[in-house]
Design an enzyme around this catalytic site. Structure first.
Site, mmCIF file in Angstrom:
data_model
loop_
_atom_site.group_PDB
_atom_site.id
_atom_site.type_symbol
_atom_site.label_atom_id
_atom_site.label_comp_id
_atom_site.label_asym_id
_atom_site.label_seq_id
_atom_site.Cartn_x
_atom_site.Cartn_y
_atom_site.Cartn_z
ATOM 1 N N PHE A 589 0.869 -1.176 0.000
ATOM 2 C CA PHE A 589 0.000 0.000 0.000
ATOM 3 C C PHE A 589 0.905 1.225 0.000
ATOM 4 C CE2 PHE A 589 -1.903 3.650 1.913
ATOM 5 C CZ PHE A 589 -3.236 3.644 1.543
ATOM 6 N N GLU A 590 0.793 2.022 -1.042
ATOM 7 C CA GLU A 590 1.544 3.278 -1.123
ATOM 8 C C GLU A 590 0.691 4.328 -1.815
ATOM 9 O OE1 GLU A 590 6.345 2.426 -1.506
ATOM 10 O OE2 GLU A 590 5.135 2.421 -3.320
ATOM 11 N N ILE A 591 0.614 5.493 -1.231
ATOM 12 C CA ILE A 591 0.124 6.679 -1.929
ATOM 13 C C ILE A 591 1.269 7.673 -1.853
ATOM 14 C CG2 ILE A 591 -1.604 8.507 -2.017
ATOM 15 C CD1 ILE A 591 -3.549 6.695 -0.610
#
Length: 708
Positions: A589-591
């Site tokens: 999960f990366e933003i």
């Protein structure tokens, strides 16, 4: 004292290391020294008790059964088992006990030689008498025996390598003529792999002129005339007879799908539609259905009839406007909502004289070697930012990807319609492209990862790499023996942001197949990132398996010294005395801002790490690389913890229960990992907002002090 009783041995050890700096440990100068001394004594006693227990405690039958269930559910994650389930046992003891209890042992040189002799005259797995082998190697699990056999046979199948001789090239040309569509037969006769044969054939014919685009009336007539002479089986002879510059596959598809007089062009009956649906329900594969359909209809005509007859069952699509109830699609809905699906599925005659839909622009060159196959947009993007959803996925993960995409759309993207970029190291199948584009109104692009981004660099020693893979696999380290996992980590570390389909965006949200989202998101996280100066966002932070990164911290320190770096966040990940504390942001999960990775400093950092070869010699993950890069180049106020995004990957979940009428539906079967001993979230929250200034000098000096 109850808190001390639950402390893990690692936590006790780290606590004892800082007992002399009691002000830092308790974060208060008003703590009474007498209380501190009594607490230290209690900690020391607890550590002694656990050390003693580790030496003398035996395994009970219940513990052994629990361990087997954990391995079955999570795989060989010994460190996690030690920290979460067996705090009084070391990870290496747990691993040893598991394999001892199973009766498994490693392959000895004598056993390897015996197995090789047994397979000497065998060329296919189907020829093996598995019961005989399993009786001969009673100390091995069935999976061990099968994996070893598969490895030995694959080596035999591609035993010939290196430069092609002139005789081999001539033989390849003759074999391709005799077996125009059977590369496995060509591979067996040449004793080279299918990939070698295909690549060599493509190279030898690189200057050949191949016609693409629409077939003319003259070409159709010539093909039909040649079929009358040679029959509808030998299309290589038909190609020679017509003198066509098209490929054999083009000619065959043209005849079988469009100009064959025997094709049934009448409307589909309800019985045919039901048969089609039953076959798809059984096999879940469009190609398998086409082979088993008892019909003379054109192959490319099967899919649209299936959509029109059984769309709801195929797509499992929920209608937001009908309170979540599954809806059947009418013909009008299909025409309006799925404009462009024919392009993705090859279900229309792209070589016909005129297109049945004038507003549908179909590219003439349909080859998958292009980096993009793009769905025509249905609606405009609503989100204001120049952002994209990036997903690295394979065709076989279609079911997991659809479940994840359904949740992601329902929770967030149906409201913002940010575009998707799907990437794969092999061409996406038409089935995959259709199944994905049917679920969203956002723009979707499918890209092929270039070979230079998914290959072993020239500076990596293949022999040493294979030895390391075997060693990691023998030690049962998670993904330790996987080469494809290393390609994935290297791609996500240094190449995904350079892919042509991602190059024009400023922000990205990384999503993986199989993950779950639990909370409705009623704001745009990309806008939040831009307006608040955030560069990187995460939901889960945890500790890495130390065996996978034995030298990464040392190389990071070396890079920092060589470039005279000044950091304020790096101390969250470690210090000069104790080294790396294994904490990192979980990058599935990366933003984040794409410009963070495009920065010259990060590119220099990745190039240096890549030059060591340790993405392959060790098992460096992109999560660690991204995390340490954030530590080198960002401040804490540029990194954001998305507490309001409920998320789960594997058995790790982050979700905040906000009540009966809240926005989150947290899972009952998976606890919040934030409260787990393996989580680093408490350290993150307690890390000072301004951090610790850590200055590196090229002469080897370094200085650390808190920032006021």
């Amino acid at each position: 004292m109850s808190l001390i009783q639950h402390l893990h041995p690692k936590s006790l050890y780290k606590t004892l290391l800082v007992q002399r700096s009691w002000k830092l440990f308790f974060h208060t100068s008003s703590f009474q020294r007498g209380h501190y001394l009594s607490l230290v004594e209690a900690i020391e006693k607890r550590a002694a008790d656990i050390t003693s227990a580790q030496k003398r405690q035996t395994w009970t039958k219940e513990e052994t059964e629990t361990l087997k269930e954990l391995v079955k559910k999570h795989g060989p994650r010994w460190t996690m088992f030690s920290e979460c389930y067996f705090p009084s046992r070391r990870a290496d003891y747990i691993r040893k006990h598991y394999y001892t209890s199973q009766g498994f042992t490693r392959w000895t040189p004598e056993e390897k030689e015996t197995l090789a002799r047994h397979l000497q005259d065998i060329t296919d797995l189907g020829q093996i008498d598995w019961s005989t082998l399993e009786n001969k190697f009673t100390s091995k699990a069935r999976s061990q025996v099968r994996a070893r056999c598969k490895e030995l046979l694959s080596r035999k199948a591609s035993q010939r390598s290196g430069r092609w001789t002139v005789d081999e090239v001539n033989q390849l040309c003759e074999l391709v003529k005799n077996y125009p569509d059977d590369w496995h037969a060509v591979s067996q006769k040449l004793q080279r792999s299918v990939k070698q044969c295909k690549n060599k054939w493509s190279y030898e014919n690189r200057n050949a002129i191949i016609t693409t685009g629409k077939f003319s009336d003259e070409e159709d007539k010539a093909i039909l005339k040649a079929v009358e002479t040679f029959g509808a089986t030998d299309f290589y002879k038909i190609k020679q007879a017509t003198g066509s510059s098209r490929t054999v596959m083009q000619i065959r598809d043209r005849y079988e799908s469009f100009i064959n007089p025997a094709l049934d062009r009448s409307p589909w009956s309800e019985e045919e539609k039901q048969q089609l649906f039953d076959l798809y329900t059984k096999y879940r594969n469009v190609s398998a259905v086409k082979k088993r359909m008892d019909t003379k209809r054109q192959k490319n005509g099967i899919t649209p009839s299936f959509i029109n007859g059984k769309a709801a069952e195929l797509l499992n699509r929920e209608s937001i406007g009908n309170d979540g109830v599954q809806m059947h699609f009418s013909e009008e809905q299909l025409d309006n909502e799925h404009l462009g699906l024919e392009n993705l599925l090859d279900i229309e005659d792209t070589t016909a004289k005129s297109s049945p839909k004038k507003d549908l622009q179909v590219p003439e060159n349909r080859e998958e070697t292009k980096p993009i196959v793009e769905k025509l947009p249905n609606t405009k993007q609503i989100g204001r930012e120049n952002a994209v959803i990036v997903i690295l996925v394979r065709n076989r993960e279609i079911q997991q990807m659809r479940r994840t995409l359904r949740q992601f759309e329902d929770r967030f993207n149906r409201k913002y319609k940010y575009p998707y970029v799907f990437l794969n190291d092999e061409p996406f199948s038409n089935e995959f492209k259709f199944a994905i584009t049917s679920m969203t109104e956002a723009d979707v692009k499918f890209g092929l990862v270039p070979s230079e981004m998914w290959s072993i660099p020239k500076h990596v020693n293949g022999t040493v790499m294979q030895q390391q893979l075997d060693d990691y696999a023998a030690r049962h380290i998670l993904y330790g023996g996987s080469l494809s996992y290393r390609h994935m980590c290297r791609f996500n570390s240094g190449f995904f942001y350079r892919h042509p389909l991602v190059a024009d965006y400023d922000y990205y949200w990384r999503v993986e197949p199989g993950v779950e989202f639990y909370c409705d998101l009623d704001y745009d996280p990309f806008t939040f990132m831009r307006e608040n100066g955030k560069e990187y966002g995460f939901t889960i932070t945890l500790k890495e398996i130390p065996e996978t990164i034995p030298t990464l911290w040392d190389h990071t320190m070396k890079f920092a010294h060589e470039h005279d770096l000044n950091t304020t966040l790096l101390k969250f990940f470690g210090n000069p005395q104790e080294g790396y504390n294994l904490c990192h942001f979980w990058s599935n999960f990366e933003i984040a801002s794409l410009n963070l990775w495009r920065d010259e400093r990060y590119q220099a950092y990745f190039d240096y790490l890549d030059s060591t070869g340790n993405f392959f010699y060790e098992r460096w993950g992109d999560a660690i690389v991204h995390s340490l890069a954030a530590g080198l180049f960002l401040n804490k106020n540029q990194v954001h913890f998305f507490n309001d995004i409920g998320y789960k990957h594997d058995s790790f979940a982050h979700c905040v229960d906000d009540g009966l009428f809240g926005k989150c539906m947290c899972p009952y079967d998976t606890p919040n990992f934030d409260n787990d001993p393996g989580s680093c979230l408490d350290q993150w929250k307690s890390y000072p907002e301004k951090g610790y200034r850590w200055d590196f000098r090229s002469n080897g000096e370094q200085h650390i002090w808190p920032v006021n």
